[in-house]
Design an enzyme around this catalytic site. Structure first.
Site, PDB file in Angstrom:
ATOM      1  CE  LYS A 133     -28.737  17.833   3.705  1.00  0.00           C
ATOM      2  NZ  LYS A 133     -28.125  16.511   3.581  1.00  0.00           N
TER       3      LYS A 133
ATOM      4  N   GLY B  88     -27.727   5.692  14.168  1.00  0.00           N
ATOM      5  CA  GLY B  88     -28.107   7.106  14.079  1.00  0.00           C
ATOM      6  C   GLY B  88     -29.528   7.249  13.557  1.00  0.00           C
TER       7      GLY B  88
HETATM    8  P1  NDP Z   1     -28.529  14.923  12.308  1.00  0.00           P
HETATM    9  O1  NDP Z   1     -28.107  16.043  13.184  1.00  0.00           O
HETATM   10  O2  NDP Z   1     -29.899  14.962  11.704  1.00  0.00           O
HETATM   11  O3  NDP Z   1     -28.409  13.514  13.145  1.00  0.00           O
HETATM   12  C1  NDP Z   1     -27.251  13.217  13.829  1.00  0.00           C
HETATM   13  C2  NDP Z   1     -27.336  11.785  14.420  1.00  0.00           C
HETATM   14  O4  NDP Z   1     -26.053  11.502  14.962  1.00  0.00           O
HETATM   15  C3  NDP Z   1     -28.354  11.600  15.537  1.00  0.00           C
HETATM   16  O5  NDP Z   1     -28.860  10.276  15.499  1.00  0.00           O
HETATM   17  C4  NDP Z   1     -27.490  11.799  16.792  1.00  0.00           C
HETATM   18  O6  NDP Z   1     -27.991  11.114  17.942  1.00  0.00           O
HETATM   19  C5  NDP Z   1     -26.208  11.127  16.335  1.00  0.00           C
HETATM   20  N1  NDP Z   1     -25.016  11.579  17.036  1.00  0.00           N
HETATM   21  C6  NDP Z   1     -24.426  12.798  16.979  1.00  0.00           C
HETATM   22  N2  NDP Z   1     -23.301  12.812  17.737  1.00  0.00           N
HETATM   23  C7  NDP Z   1     -23.190  11.562  18.271  1.00  0.00           C
HETATM   24  C8  NDP Z   1     -22.245  10.957  19.145  1.00  0.00           C
HETATM   25  N3  NDP Z   1     -21.179  11.619  19.615  1.00  0.00           N
HETATM   26  N4  NDP Z   1     -22.443   9.654  19.471  1.00  0.00           N
HETATM   27  C9  NDP Z   1     -23.498   8.966  19.010  1.00  0.00           C
HETATM   28  N5  NDP Z   1     -24.430   9.496  18.183  1.00  0.00           N
HETATM   29  C10 NDP Z   1     -24.283  10.777  17.821  1.00  0.00           C
HETATM   30  O7  NDP Z   1     -27.429  14.786  11.194  1.00  0.00           O
HETATM   31  P2  NDP Z   1     -27.612  14.316   9.688  1.00  0.00           P
HETATM   32  O8  NDP Z   1     -28.345  13.032   9.641  1.00  0.00           O
HETATM   33  O9  NDP Z   1     -28.108  15.452   8.873  1.00  0.00           O
HETATM   34  O10 NDP Z   1     -26.080  14.090   9.233  1.00  0.00           O
HETATM   35  C11 NDP Z   1     -25.306  13.070   9.823  1.00  0.00           C
HETATM   36  C12 NDP Z   1     -23.946  12.997   9.139  1.00  0.00           C
HETATM   37  O11 NDP Z   1     -24.103  12.653   7.769  1.00  0.00           O
HETATM   38  C13 NDP Z   1     -23.163  14.321   9.165  1.00  0.00           C
HETATM   39  O12 NDP Z   1     -21.860  14.036   9.629  1.00  0.00           O
HETATM   40  C14 NDP Z   1     -23.117  14.739   7.702  1.00  0.00           C
HETATM   41  O13 NDP Z   1     -21.932  15.443   7.396  1.00  0.00           O
HETATM   42  C15 NDP Z   1     -23.183  13.398   6.989  1.00  0.00           C
HETATM   43  N6  NDP Z   1     -23.709  13.475   5.621  1.00  0.00           N
HETATM   44  C16 NDP Z   1     -22.945  13.013   4.590  1.00  0.00           C
HETATM   45  C17 NDP Z   1     -23.411  13.069   3.283  1.00  0.00           C
HETATM   46  C18 NDP Z   1     -22.546  12.598   2.168  1.00  0.00           C
HETATM   47  O14 NDP Z   1     -22.831  12.946   1.014  1.00  0.00           O
HETATM   48  N7  NDP Z   1     -21.520  11.810   2.414  1.00  0.00           N
HETATM   49  C19 NDP Z   1     -24.757  13.585   2.956  1.00  0.00           C
HETATM   50  C20 NDP Z   1     -25.507  14.000   4.120  1.00  0.00           C
HETATM   51  C21 NDP Z   1     -24.981  13.950   5.403  1.00  0.00           C
HETATM   52  P3  NDP Z   1     -29.097  11.809  18.922  1.00  0.00           P
HETATM   53  O15 NDP Z   1     -30.420  11.661  18.244  1.00  0.00           O
HETATM   54  O16 NDP Z   1     -29.008  10.992  20.162  1.00  0.00           O
HETATM   55  O17 NDP Z   1     -28.670  13.232  19.122  1.00  0.00           O
END
Ligand code: NDP
Length: 262
Positions: free
Chosen positions: A63, A120
């Site tokens: 994206k 997040g």
């Molecule tokens: P990113 O990879 O950009 O960000 C992920 C975030 O999650 C970061 O803040 C990361 O923290 C945190 N994170 C990941 N694993 C953990 C964990 N085990 N514990 C705590 N924090 C965690 O992802 P996106 O923002 O692109 O997407 C996030 C979610 O949103 C996905 O699951 C995606 O499927 C969902 N989504 C749903 C949509 C919908 O239409 N319903 C649309 C778009 C996305 P850190 O910075 O510390 O790594």
């Protein structure tokens, strides 16, 4: 005849082809929507133009790159630096982000939200934070690590462990914790303080009951998952693909029907 696709990696799980193809059929339009797995984004622009798509949806992890390769961007993709919809016209790329408005539409029934906390700090959090702030909501961000918090200087932000305010109307889990594992985004103790005071909670993940979603159900609040966000981001993208204005309900009905086939 429009040639459309969703681009990502992995992509097999995507429900977008089913949603969009059913809407094409339902509205009697001419088009085909497929899925396309890309190994890396080194030549994203060249590949997309070469294949000859009319428009595409872009999903994880492309994206940000999708936004960078665009010649024109809508306001939200400019502000958040990521795009989930690209349209190709006269060899130019137009980028849009329908995740943010999809989220807003899906929380329509959550009334009187003045203060929200987003758990997040990824791309989804950026889009949600932007649209909520535009709506006049006081937005806070909390994350487990500090690196990505640098993109949230326009908002109050902190690490979970440094959170001092636990009074929010809405708590949004925008992390991928719980997607492939059974983790909560942060400790149960912090979530207890947050959820005891909140009126609403939102989990962006839509295809399973995550630990966060299950925990929310134990509290006296309304909780929704990301199903409707998925639906609405698709509806808004479809309007862009076919330049439609007054057929939102029909598109939604067709996409919902496709999603409910599971
Ligand atoms: P990113 O990879 O950009 O960000 C992920 C975030 O999650 C970061 O803040 C990361 O923290 C945190 N994170 C990941 N694993 C953990 C964990 N085990 N514990 C705590 N924090 C965690 O992802 P996106 O923002 O692109 O997407 C996030 C979610 O949103 C996905 O699951 C995606 O499927 C969902 N989504 C749903 C949509 C919908 O239409 N319903 C649309 C778009 C996305 P850190 O910075 O510390 O790594």
């Amino acid at each position: 005849m429009k040639f459309l696709a969703v681009i990502g990696n992995p992509i097999m799980h995507s429900k977008s082809p089913r949603m969009h193809n059913n809407a094409i059929k339902f509205l009697g339009l001419k088009g085909i929507y497929t899925r396309y797995c890309l190994n890396n984004d080194l030549f994203l622009k060249e590949e997309l133009l070469k294949i000859g798509f009319d428009a595409v949806n872009i999903t994880v992890p492309f994206k940000e790159k999708a936004c960078k390769i665009a010649d024109f961007k809508d306001e939200i993709s400019t502000r958040v630096g990521s795009a989930n919809t690209l349209c190709f016209k006269n060899n130019k790329i137009y980028a849009y982000n329908t995740d943010g408005i999809g989220f807003l539409q899906s929380i329509e029934e959550f009334k009187d939200i003045k203060k929200a906390l987003i758990l997040g700090a990824g791309g989804t959090a950026l889009a949600i934070a932007y649209v909520l702030k535009q709506r006049g909501v006081d937005v806070y961000i909390a994350n487990r690590s500090s690196k990505r918090l640098q993109y949230f200087n326009a908002y109050k932000n902190s690490l979970y462990k440094d959170l001092q305010d636990f009074n929010f109307d809405l708590i949004i889990n925008s992390t991928s914790a719980g997607l492939m594992d059974e983790y909560l985004p942060c400790s149960k103790e912090i979530l207890h303080q947050l959820l005891s005071n909140a009126k609403f909670a939102f989990e962006v993940i839509y295809n399973k009951e995550t630990p966060f979603y299950k925990l929310c159900k134990k509290y006296d609040l309304r909780v929704k998952n990301g199903f409707e966000m998925l639906l609405w981001q698709g509806v808004f993208a479809f309007e862009l693909f076919f330049d439609l204005k007054n057929q939102r309900e029909e598109i939604k009905t067709a996409m919902l029907q496709a999603l409910n086939l599971d």
